[in-house]
Enzyme design. Structure first.
Site, PDB file in Angstrom:
ATOM      1  N   CYS A  37      62.506  46.374-112.240  1.00 31.94           N
ATOM      2  CA  CYS A  37      61.211  47.220-112.344  1.00 31.94           C
ATOM      3  C   CYS A  37      61.625  48.538-111.853  1.00 31.94           C
ATOM      4  CB  CYS A  37      60.526  46.291-111.129  1.00 31.94           C
ATOM      5  SG  CYS A  37      59.795  44.679-111.888  1.00 31.94           S
ATOM      6  N   HIS A  50      56.372  41.334-113.711  1.00 32.67           N
ATOM      7  CA  HIS A  50      56.224  41.638-112.419  1.00 32.67           C
ATOM      8  C   HIS A  50      55.256  42.600-112.310  1.00 32.67           C
ATOM      9  CE1 HIS A  50      60.694  40.253-110.910  1.00 32.67           C
ATOM     10  NE2 HIS A  50      59.940  39.526-111.514  1.00 32.67           N
ATOM     11  N   CYS A  63      62.359  45.396-107.942  1.00 30.12           N
ATOM     12  CA  CYS A  63      63.898  44.720-107.891  1.00 30.12           C
ATOM     13  C   CYS A  63      64.795  45.554-108.685  1.00 30.12           C
ATOM     14  CB  CYS A  63      63.684  43.358-108.571  1.00 30.12           C
ATOM     15  SG  CYS A  63      63.114  43.296-110.348  1.00 30.12           S
ATOM     16  N   ARG A  67      46.977  24.047 -99.382  1.00 35.20           N
ATOM     17  CA  ARG A  67      47.801  23.554-100.007  1.00 35.20           C
ATOM     18  C   ARG A  67      48.392  24.317-101.403  1.00 35.20           C
ATOM     19  NH1 ARG A  67      45.039  17.496-101.080  1.00 35.20           N
ATOM     20  NH2 ARG A  67      45.375  16.627 -99.075  1.00 35.20           N
ATOM     21  N   THR A 114      52.344   7.450 -94.502  1.00 39.81           N
ATOM     22  CA  THR A 114      50.887   8.053 -95.016  1.00 39.81           C
ATOM     23  C   THR A 114      50.697   7.552 -96.663  1.00 39.81           C
ATOM     24  OG1 THR A 114      50.830  10.187 -93.953  1.00 39.81           O
ATOM     25  CG2 THR A 114      49.573  10.268 -95.739  1.00 39.81           C
ATOM     26  N   GLU A 166      54.856  45.597-111.121  1.00 37.76           N
ATOM     27  CA  GLU A 166      54.800  47.198-111.633  1.00 37.76           C
ATOM     28  C   GLU A 166      54.920  47.105-113.052  1.00 37.76           C
ATOM     29  OE1 GLU A 166      58.130  46.576-108.051  1.00 37.76           O
ATOM     30  OE2 GLU A 166      57.070  45.008-109.761  1.00 37.76           O
ATOM     31  N   LEU A 200      56.168  11.304 -88.532  1.00 40.01           N
ATOM     32  CA  LEU A 200      57.001  12.369 -89.051  1.00 40.01           C
ATOM     33  C   LEU A 200      56.717  13.685 -88.651  1.00 40.01           C
ATOM     34  CD1 LEU A 200      58.952  13.597 -91.372  1.00 40.01           C
ATOM     35  CD2 LEU A 200      56.981  13.349 -92.973  1.00 40.01           C
ATOM     36  N   ALA A 257      42.871  10.147 -85.734  1.00 37.64           N
ATOM     37  CA  ALA A 257      42.059   9.157 -86.088  1.00 37.64           C
ATOM     38  C   ALA A 257      41.543   8.008 -85.071  1.00 37.64           C
ATOM     39  CB  ALA A 257      43.170   8.150 -87.020  1.00 37.64           C
ATOM     40  N   LEU A 272      47.345  13.874-102.676  1.00 41.32           N
ATOM     41  CA  LEU A 272      47.909  15.104-102.022  1.00 41.32           C
ATOM     42  C   LEU A 272      48.062  15.955-102.945  1.00 41.32           C
ATOM     43  CD1 LEU A 272      50.229  13.354 -99.525  1.00 41.32           C
ATOM     44  CD2 LEU A 272      48.301  15.007 -98.921  1.00 41.32           C
TER      45      LEU A 272
END
Length: 363
Positions: free
Chosen positions: A90, A53, A81, A190, A202, A55, A300, A168, A210
């Site tokens: 941590c 992590h 944490c 993405r 699609t 830290e 969708l 479109a 994708l």
């Protein structure tokens, strides 16, 4: 130390957290800066799940640079944490390193932490200051905060459209409405997501991959497909990238589709023989998805919007008019203005020749 200095060092820590934007899923993106006598002596950000992590990375950095951490201040963008997970607590690492003060941006919403990290630090005599750059830190991990609070991912619906709202032409042609700069920027969104969601329409119409290609990323997000009858071809392009593919169907018969051995298939039907979208989101949340990035068609999109499952719209608007074509979603038609779904603009940015609009629902 003045509040301005606290903000300055925390801003540096947030910059480190941003370096982990594509890396830490399903864990939050966290940055840490160690300061002693007004100088930075160590810094780091959270690594991939199961690794160190922020830290611990900052403490290792200070040690490698030959700096003593006794009496130093740690600026951390999320509460350290306090539980044993895939890595150790941590807060214990900070205590053992002799850190005298911890400045936190925001508490950790994880029920396994949620104030316990700060409490353990205070019990060990460490001064704890909270709330420095809190809004910025929440924004960095907006999906993690939502999933810890509700069990659901943050759902971001991405759309590329003309100025008159068409995605479109009437014949389905959509390449390219927006500029290359906007498309590349879309790949960055993405990349920061834990998973990308699309629909069978699609997949069949465009056969897209994708995946993330336009920006460097250490991992490809999981792909989620809503496919009620499991019509996804076994040779579809979505299976080319190395990443998990989850298909959600609606009939037990479809679930037995032997050709799709590459995918994780789950059957979650609703009363209409379609995929139960709310149950699907709960399932992906349970599987550790913080941010779900939607790139789908108008059907969708409309279903997600009608069911109130979208948190924000990411809309790239191109300066062109397409006339009658295909819209953003099949939402509506509404009979009165009060039926409209209302949003507020969170961010408006010009990307190349296009506008990027980030709009969030008024909930």
């Amino acid at each position: 130390m003045s509040s301005d200095l606290h903000i300055s060092f925390m801003t540096q820590a947030l910059g480190l957290a941003e370096q982990a934007l594509y890396l830490t899923s399903p864990n939050p993106r966290v940055g840490c800066v160690l300061v002693k006598d007004g100088h930075v002596i160590g810094q780091g950000h959270t690594q991939a799940a199961g690794q160190a992590h922020a830290e611990v990375m900052a403490l290792r950095d200070a040690q490698a640079l030959g700096h003593a951490t006794q009496g130093a201040t740690a600026y951390v963008t999320l509460e350290p944490c306090s539980h044993q997970g895939r890595t150790g607590p941590c807060c214990d690492a900070l205590i053992q390193a002799g850190i005298a003060r911890v400045v936190l941006a925001v508490g950790d919403p994880n029920p396994q932490v949620n104030g316990q990290g700060a409490a353990r630090l205070r019990a060990a005599g460490v001064e704890v200051i909270t709330g420095v750059c809190e809004d910025e830190a929440r924004e960095m991990n907006i999906g993690f905060f939502k999933r810890m609070r509700t069990g659901l991912p943050w759902v971001r619906l991405k759309i590329a459209a003309s100025l008159d709202g068409q995605t479109a032409l009437h014949n389905g042609v959509s390449q390219w409405i927006t500029s290359e700069a906007a498309r590349n920027d879309g790949h960055a969104w993405r990349a920061r997501s834990c998973a990308i969601l699309t629909g069978i329409g699609t997949v069949l119409a465009d056969d897209p991959q994708l995946d993330v290609r336009a920006v460097a990323t250490p991992r490809q997000p999981t792909l989620v497909v809503v496919d009620s009858q499991l019509e996804t071809p076994a040779n579809a392009a979505i299976f080319k990238p190395e990443r998990p593919v989850w298909l959600y169907c609606a009939t037990p018969q479809a679930h037995q589709h032997a050709a799709l051995h590459k995918a994780d298939i789950r059957c979650l039907p609703n009363a209409n023989g379609k995929v139960a979208l709310g149950e699907m989101l709960a399932d992906v949340g349970q599987r550790g998805i913080n941010e779900l990035h939607v790139e789908a068609g108008h059907k969708l999109n409309g279903s997600l919007l009608r069911e109130g499952l979208v948190d924000e719209l990411l809309v790239y608007t191109a300066p062109m008019l397409l006339g009658q074509g295909q819209g953003m979603s099949n939402l509506g038609p509404f009979e009165a203005m009060h039926q409209a779904q209302r949003l507020k603009f969170h961010q408006v940015t010009q990307i190349g020749e296009d506008l990027r609009l980030l709009a969030r629902f008024c909930k």
